[in-house]
Design a protein around this motif. Structure first.
Motif, PDB file in Angstrom:
ATOM      1  N   PRO A  69       0.817  -1.217  -0.171  1.00 53.41           N
ATOM      2  CA  PRO A  69       0.031   0.192   0.114  1.00 53.41           C
ATOM      3  C   PRO A  69       0.832   1.377   0.140  1.00 53.41           C
ATOM      4  N   LEU A  70       0.297   2.184  -0.529  1.00 50.58           N
ATOM      5  CA  LEU A  70       1.104   3.696  -0.732  1.00 50.58           C
ATOM      6  C   LEU A  70       1.861   4.054   0.448  1.00 50.58           C
ATOM      7  N   LEU A  71       0.999   3.736   1.649  1.00 48.08           N
ATOM      8  CA  LEU A  71       1.736   4.437   3.083  1.00 48.08           C
ATOM      9  C   LEU A  71       2.715   3.607   3.419  1.00 48.08           C
ATOM     10  N   GLU A  72       2.705   2.264   3.285  1.00 47.63           N
ATOM     11  CA  GLU A  72       3.799   1.319   3.548  1.00 47.63           C
ATOM     12  C   GLU A  72       5.013   1.584   2.684  1.00 47.63           C
ATOM     13  N   ALA A  73       4.742   2.014   1.462  1.00 48.37           N
ATOM     14  CA  ALA A  73       5.861   2.435   0.440  1.00 48.37           C
ATOM     15  C   ALA A  73       6.523   3.512   1.188  1.00 48.37           C
ATOM     16  N   ARG A  74       5.832   4.424   1.521  1.00 45.84           N
ATOM     17  CA  ARG A  74       6.275   5.810   2.099  1.00 45.84           C
ATOM     18  C   ARG A  74       7.327   5.672   3.414  1.00 45.84           C
ATOM     19  N   PHE A  90      -2.504  14.564  11.711  1.00 48.46           N
ATOM     20  CA  PHE A  90      -2.356  13.311  10.954  1.00 48.46           C
ATOM     21  C   PHE A  90      -1.701  13.643   9.692  1.00 48.46           C
ATOM     22  N   ALA A  91      -0.453  12.961   9.481  1.00 45.71           N
ATOM     23  CA  ALA A  91       0.457  13.373   8.154  1.00 45.71           C
ATOM     24  C   ALA A  91      -0.318  12.001   7.018  1.00 45.71           C
ATOM     25  N   ASP A  92      -0.340  10.886   7.656  1.00 50.77           N
ATOM     26  CA  ASP A  92      -0.870   9.794   6.655  1.00 50.77           C
ATOM     27  C   ASP A  92      -1.461   8.873   7.766  1.00 50.77           C
ATOM     28  N   LEU A  93      -2.533   8.221   6.998  1.00 46.60           N
ATOM     29  CA  LEU A  93      -3.577   7.367   7.610  1.00 46.60           C
ATOM     30  C   LEU A  93      -3.680   6.062   6.513  1.00 46.60           C
ATOM     31  N   VAL A 145     -20.649  -1.432  14.769  1.00 47.43           N
ATOM     32  CA  VAL A 145     -20.900  -0.367  15.762  1.00 47.43           C
ATOM     33  C   VAL A 145     -21.451  -1.206  16.945  1.00 47.43           C
ATOM     34  N   GLY A 146     -21.071  -0.925  18.374  1.00 48.64           N
ATOM     35  CA  GLY A 146     -21.472  -1.518  19.427  1.00 48.64           C
ATOM     36  C   GLY A 146     -20.697  -2.945  19.739  1.00 48.64           C
ATOM     37  N   GLU A 147     -19.688  -3.260  18.884  1.00 46.95           N
ATOM     38  CA  GLU A 147     -19.074  -4.574  19.120  1.00 46.95           C
ATOM     39  C   GLU A 147     -17.865  -3.999  19.908  1.00 46.95           C
ATOM     40  N   THR A 148     -17.351  -4.906  20.777  1.00 47.22           N
ATOM     41  CA  THR A 148     -16.095  -4.699  21.609  1.00 47.22           C
ATOM     42  C   THR A 148     -14.665  -5.311  21.098  1.00 47.22           C
ATOM     43  N   TYR A 149     -13.521  -4.441  20.815  1.00 48.94           N
ATOM     44  CA  TYR A 149     -12.432  -4.467  20.298  1.00 48.94           C
ATOM     45  C   TYR A 149     -11.305  -4.404  21.282  1.00 48.94           C
ATOM     46  N   ILE A 150     -10.374  -5.192  21.056  1.00 48.25           N
ATOM     47  CA  ILE A 150      -9.243  -4.916  21.912  1.00 48.25           C
ATOM     48  C   ILE A 150      -7.942  -4.449  21.098  1.00 48.25           C
ATOM     49  N   LEU A 151      -7.294  -3.312  21.566  1.00 44.97           N
ATOM     50  CA  LEU A 151      -6.348  -2.747  20.541  1.00 44.97           C
ATOM     51  C   LEU A 151      -5.060  -2.728  21.357  1.00 44.97           C
ATOM     52  N   ARG A 152      -4.004  -3.037  20.336  1.00 46.23           N
ATOM     53  CA  ARG A 152      -2.533  -3.274  20.715  1.00 46.23           C
ATOM     54  C   ARG A 152      -1.884  -2.182  19.780  1.00 46.23           C
ATOM     55  N   ARG A 153      -1.043  -1.400  20.286  1.00 43.67           N
ATOM     56  CA  ARG A 153      -0.238  -0.398  19.666  1.00 43.67           C
ATOM     57  C   ARG A 153       1.318  -0.666  19.445  1.00 43.67           C
ATOM     58  N   GLU A 154       1.841  -0.211  18.422  1.00 40.99           N
ATOM     59  CA  GLU A 154       3.472  -0.511  18.444  1.00 40.99           C
ATOM     60  C   GLU A 154       4.049   0.805  17.632  1.00 40.99           C
ATOM     61  N   ILE A 155       5.118   1.177  18.088  1.00 37.60           N
ATOM     62  CA  ILE A 155       5.705   2.348  17.108  1.00 37.60           C
ATOM     63  C   ILE A 155       6.549   1.722  16.266  1.00 37.60           C
ATOM     64  N   VAL A 156       6.089   1.951  14.810  1.00 31.96           N
ATOM     65  CA  VAL A 156       7.016   1.013  13.852  1.00 31.96           C
ATOM     66  C   VAL A 156       8.005   2.074  13.139  1.00 31.96           C
ATOM     67  N   ASP A 167      -6.504  -3.521  10.994  1.00 28.24           N
ATOM     68  CA  ASP A 167      -5.122  -2.684  11.751  1.00 28.24           C
ATOM     69  C   ASP A 167      -5.422  -1.445  10.873  1.00 28.24           C
ATOM     70  N   MET A 168      -4.501  -0.367  11.671  1.00 28.78           N
ATOM     71  CA  MET A 168      -4.411   0.909  11.225  1.00 28.78           C
ATOM     72  C   MET A 168      -2.984   1.331  11.319  1.00 28.78           C
ATOM     73  N   LEU A 169      -2.457   2.166  10.376  1.00 37.01           N
ATOM     74  CA  LEU A 169      -1.148   2.532  10.133  1.00 37.01           C
ATOM     75  C   LEU A 169      -1.109   4.285  10.487  1.00 37.01           C
ATOM     76  N   LEU A 170      -0.579   4.863  11.287  1.00 31.76           N
ATOM     77  CA  LEU A 170      -0.825   6.115  11.364  1.00 31.76           C
ATOM     78  C   LEU A 170       0.363   6.848  11.670  1.00 31.76           C
ATOM     79  N   ASN A 171       0.764   8.017  10.665  1.00 33.62           N
ATOM     80  CA  ASN A 171       1.853   8.737  10.908  1.00 33.62           C
ATOM     81  C   ASN A 171       1.606  10.003  11.613  1.00 33.62           C
TER      82      ASN A 171
END
Length: 303
Positions: free
Chosen positions: A124-129, A228-231, A242-253, A281-285
């Motif tokens: 994807p574009l963001l992973e290439a950047r 946000f610079a990239d997402l 909507v209304g569903e429960t999720y567990i989030l885990r984060r890492e600095i990449v 998953d989400m990648l955020l700069n």
């Protein structure tokens, strides 16, 4: 010759005027923006994602909600009252990737993006950047950050239709749906959704993924203001509901910087309530403005 799908002009709404974090207002507050040399509080970048969704569903059907990836680099800020249109290149039958763009009414580019359908998204574009980033060098605001650093705890999140999403996102999904540029029944009507519950809109995935971000306790010096610079948002076994429960885990990449900002790239993985099944998953700069940190010049100088 590639056919390009072109959308109408839309006027997105600014919903983060009252956003605050770590005891101060954000860049989306007009006075804070003006202090940093920006004419007004900009509209949050993911708002523009909704304008692409009808075309991506036209191309890939409901598979888009289950396995779609939208990978976006933001180019210019949009301010309330400005109008935006989008373009999506129609891929040839069987192709799983295409390119997208958004422009202001006067032709100013707003964002560029790749859109793809999984499981194989290619690059994807963001992973290439991210792969082309130069070494970060000496950082000030992010000097205590390290690649590989993970969030302090698992974060349990949900998005109810009327749930206020906190200081970072001072509105509810219902509030957003009143002004969303491209309404779809499946965002609010369970009977219109093949998955039994309404679908979290693409532009709201970053809200679901970030409203508890302070629990990660990443060591970012304060006061500092970011944007946000990239997402990139990718569904693996979606959609998010909507209304569903999720567990989030984060890492600095990744860590980086430019003349005006220091950047930290965060990978956030969305698991189901068991913590076993990866849903998205989400990648955020994040770009943190150097000018927003009062001690930047002093701390930049060698001891």
């Amino acid at each position: 010759m590639t056919e390009t799908l072109k959308g109408p002009l839309r006027a997105p709404a600014q919903m983060l005027q009252e956003q605050s974090y770590d005891g101060h207002k954000s860049l989306h507050d007009d006075s804070e923006a003006e202090r940093l040399g920006i004419k007004a509080g900009p509209i949050e970048g993911p708002t523009h994602f909704s304008q692409f969704v009808p075309y991506l569903v036209e191309i890939w059907g409901n598979d888009w909600f289950e396995r779609g990836c939208f990978s976006s680099h933001f180019l210019n800020m949009v301010f309330e009252g400005e109008k935006v249109r989008v373009e999506v290149d129609r891929p040839a039958p069987g192709e799983t990737r295409t390119l997208c763009r958004a422009f202001k009414e006067d032709g100013t580019p707003v964002l560029e993006a790749s859109a793809s359908i999984g499981p194989d998204h290619g690059e994807p574009l963001l992973e290439a950047r991210m792969a082309k980033l130069r070494p970060a060098g000496d950082l000030v605001i992010l000097s205590d950050m390290k690649v590989g650093m993970t969030g302090a705890e698992d974060e349990i999140v949900t998005m109810g239709p009327d749930q206020h999403m906190g200081d970072l996102y001072p509105f509810s999904l219902a509030d957003k749906l009143k002004v969303i540029t491209e309404p779809m029944d499946l965002y609010h009507d369970a009977s219109a959704s093949p998955w039994g519950k309404p679908v979290v809109p693409l532009e709201m995935v970053s809200v679901l993924g970030n409203y508890t971000a302070r629990k990660a306790k990443f060591p970012i010096k304060q006061p500092a203001i970011g944007l946000f610079a990239d997402l990139q948002v990718r569904m693996i076994d979606g959609p998010l509901l909507v209304g569903e429960t999720y567990i989030l885990r984060r890492e600095i990449v990744a860590l980086a910087q430019s003349r005006r900002v220091e950047n930290y790239w965060v990978s956030t993985k969305f698991y189901d309530a068991s913590g076993e099944k990866l849903v998205a998953d989400m990648l955020l700069n994040h770009g943190v403005l150097k000018a927003s940190y009062p001690d930047y010049p002093k701390e930049l100088l060698p001891a």
